[in-house]
Write an enzyme that holds these catalytic residues in place. Structure first.
Site, PDB file in Angstrom:
ATOM      1  N   LYS A  75       0.855  -1.183   0.000  1.00  0.00           N
ATOM      2  CA  LYS A  75       0.000   0.000   0.000  1.00  0.00           C
ATOM      3  C   LYS A  75       0.895   1.239   0.000  1.00  0.00           C
ATOM      4  CE  LYS A  75      -4.063  -2.007   0.639  1.00  0.00           C
ATOM      5  NZ  LYS A  75      -5.081  -1.985  -0.439  1.00  0.00           N
ATOM      6  N   ALA A 124      -7.429  -8.316  -8.836  1.00  0.00           N
ATOM      7  CA  ALA A 124      -7.208  -9.494  -7.990  1.00  0.00           C
ATOM      8  C   ALA A 124      -7.773  -9.243  -6.605  1.00  0.00           C
ATOM      9  CB  ALA A 124      -5.715  -9.785  -7.883  1.00  0.00           C
ATOM     10  N   LYS A 183      -3.601   6.179 -14.662  1.00  0.00           N
ATOM     11  CA  LYS A 183      -3.973   5.199 -13.625  1.00  0.00           C
ATOM     12  C   LYS A 183      -4.576   5.924 -12.424  1.00  0.00           C
ATOM     13  CE  LYS A 183      -4.447   1.260 -11.505  1.00  0.00           C
ATOM     14  NZ  LYS A 183      -3.543   0.592 -10.632  1.00  0.00           N
TER      15      LYS A 183
HETATM   16  O1  KPL Z   1      -6.105  -0.751  -9.221  1.00  0.00           O
HETATM   17  C1  KPL Z   1      -7.186  -1.247  -9.027  1.00  0.00           C
HETATM   18  C2  KPL Z   1      -7.609  -1.385  -7.615  1.00  0.00           C
HETATM   19  O2  KPL Z   1      -8.587  -2.048  -7.308  1.00  0.00           O
HETATM   20  O3  KPL Z   1      -6.913  -0.790  -6.777  1.00  0.00           O
HETATM   21  C3  KPL Z   1      -8.084  -1.585 -10.196  1.00  0.00           C
HETATM   22  C4  KPL Z   1      -7.257  -1.613 -11.472  1.00  0.00           C
HETATM   23  C5  KPL Z   1      -9.145  -0.525 -10.287  1.00  0.00           C
HETATM   24  C6  KPL Z   1      -8.695  -2.944 -10.145  1.00  0.00           C
HETATM   25  O4  KPL Z   1      -9.724  -3.069  -9.238  1.00  0.00           O
END
Ligand code: KPL
Length: 308
Positions: A75, A124, A183
């Site tokens: 994190k 994931a 992103k």
């Molecule tokens: O980065 C992600 C996250 O959940 O933190 C994504 C790409 C949105 C996938 O859920």
């Protein structure tokens, strides 16, 4: 290639498992118990898009490690601590594949080896010790952070990831900064909304969730351009929409954090947008509202650090 995955959460476990399938790669996951002890005992099981079990090395001690590459997947609020531990080891390169802004700066502040910035849109969720569900096949983008990191390192790391079947793009220094803002827009749109509304990522593909995509893309775009990163609102909205589709079944990492009553990454996602926007007189009401709501949730549960 010898690879340390520093941070065996959802995304670190998935990426580590995919890399560990390549016979030429030796993978060590750094994480917490009982995940680590379970992986040692019976391997790491991936289900979802593909199902397989791998047996990477796993440890709870991130100090004194040696490898060609350390992938940082902790994190964002743990990046400083990760950098301190990585500093006690030896790596040819370190690459951040984290959410939020500021990770590369924290790593370059403490490490002498080449540092790569990176983003991933894989989906994931860790469902239990030794288990991860692969919910979305995305893309990985990496690129050199400092001018001094602009050598063959990023290409070599890209090849190692491609060998594991990743859809990987190697960008230059300006390119990786632009992709990090893309992103950021993806996380700013998906993470707090899915966490607050308790919905899967795919819910942002339909009304009424989809109504948030355009204002968030516009606010993040205006802020990015104000700080000198050239990116269009349309490109950001497209990036959000394609990750929503590719990870429709996934519960975002922030939704998982809220369910587990853990601190979230809101400060380095929407909070980062609000702070940079404020420095340049850009109005970002949607990001501000989302930041405020998640901060209020964290404050109620005493999850915020005293200085935040
Ligand atoms: O980065 C992600 C996250 O959940 O933190 C994504 C790409 C949105 C996938 O859920």
């Amino acid at each position: 290639m010898e690879i340390v995955v520093f941070g065996a959460g959802s995304i670190g476990s998935l990426l580590g498992a995919l890399l560990a399938r390549v016979p030429d790669h030796g993978v060590t996951l750094v994480g917490r118990d009982p995940h680590v002890s379970t992986i040692r005992r019976r391997g790491l099981e991936v289900t979802g898009i593909e199902s397989f079990t791998v047996e990477p090395r796993a440890t709870t001690d991130g100090t004194g490690l040696t490898a060609d590459l350390a992938l940082v997947t902790v994190k964002a609020y743990d990046t400083e601590a990760a950098a301190r531990e990585l500093r006690t080891g030896e790596f040819r390169a370190v690459c951040s594949l984290q959410n939020g802004m500021g990770n590369e700066k924290a790593l370059t502040g403490r490490l002498d080896c080449p540092v790569l910035g990176g983003t991933t849109s894989y989906g994931a969720v860790r469902t239990g010790p030794g288990e991860v569900v692969w919910n979305g096949a995305g893309e990985v983008v990496i690129g050199p952070w400092r001018p001094s990191d602009e050598d063959e390192t990023a290409a070599e790391v890209g090849d190692a990831m491609a060998a594991a079947g990743f859809d990987v793009d190697v960008a230059d220094g300006a390119g990786i900064r632009r992709r990090l803002w893309e992103k950021l827009a993806v996380n700013a749109a998906i993470n707090p909304t899915t966490a607050l509304a308790r919905i899967e990522n795919g819910a942002l593909g339909d009304e009424p969730g989809a109504d948030l995509v355009e204002p968030i893309a516009r606010e993040v775009g205006a802020t990015a351009r104000a700080v000198g990163v050239s990116v269009s609102d349309e490109a950001l909205a497209d990036a959000i929409e394609s990750v929503v589709t590719a990870t429709a079944e996934n519960e975002s990492s922030m939704y998982a954090d809220v369910q587990a009553a853990r601190r979230t990454e809101i400060d380095v996602i929407n909070g980062y947008v609000v702070e940079r926007a404020g420095e340049h007189g850009v109005e970002v009401p949607t990001n501000r509202a989302l930041w405020t709501l998640l901060r209020a949730w964290e404050a109620e549960r005493d999850l915020r650090p005293v200085d935040a």
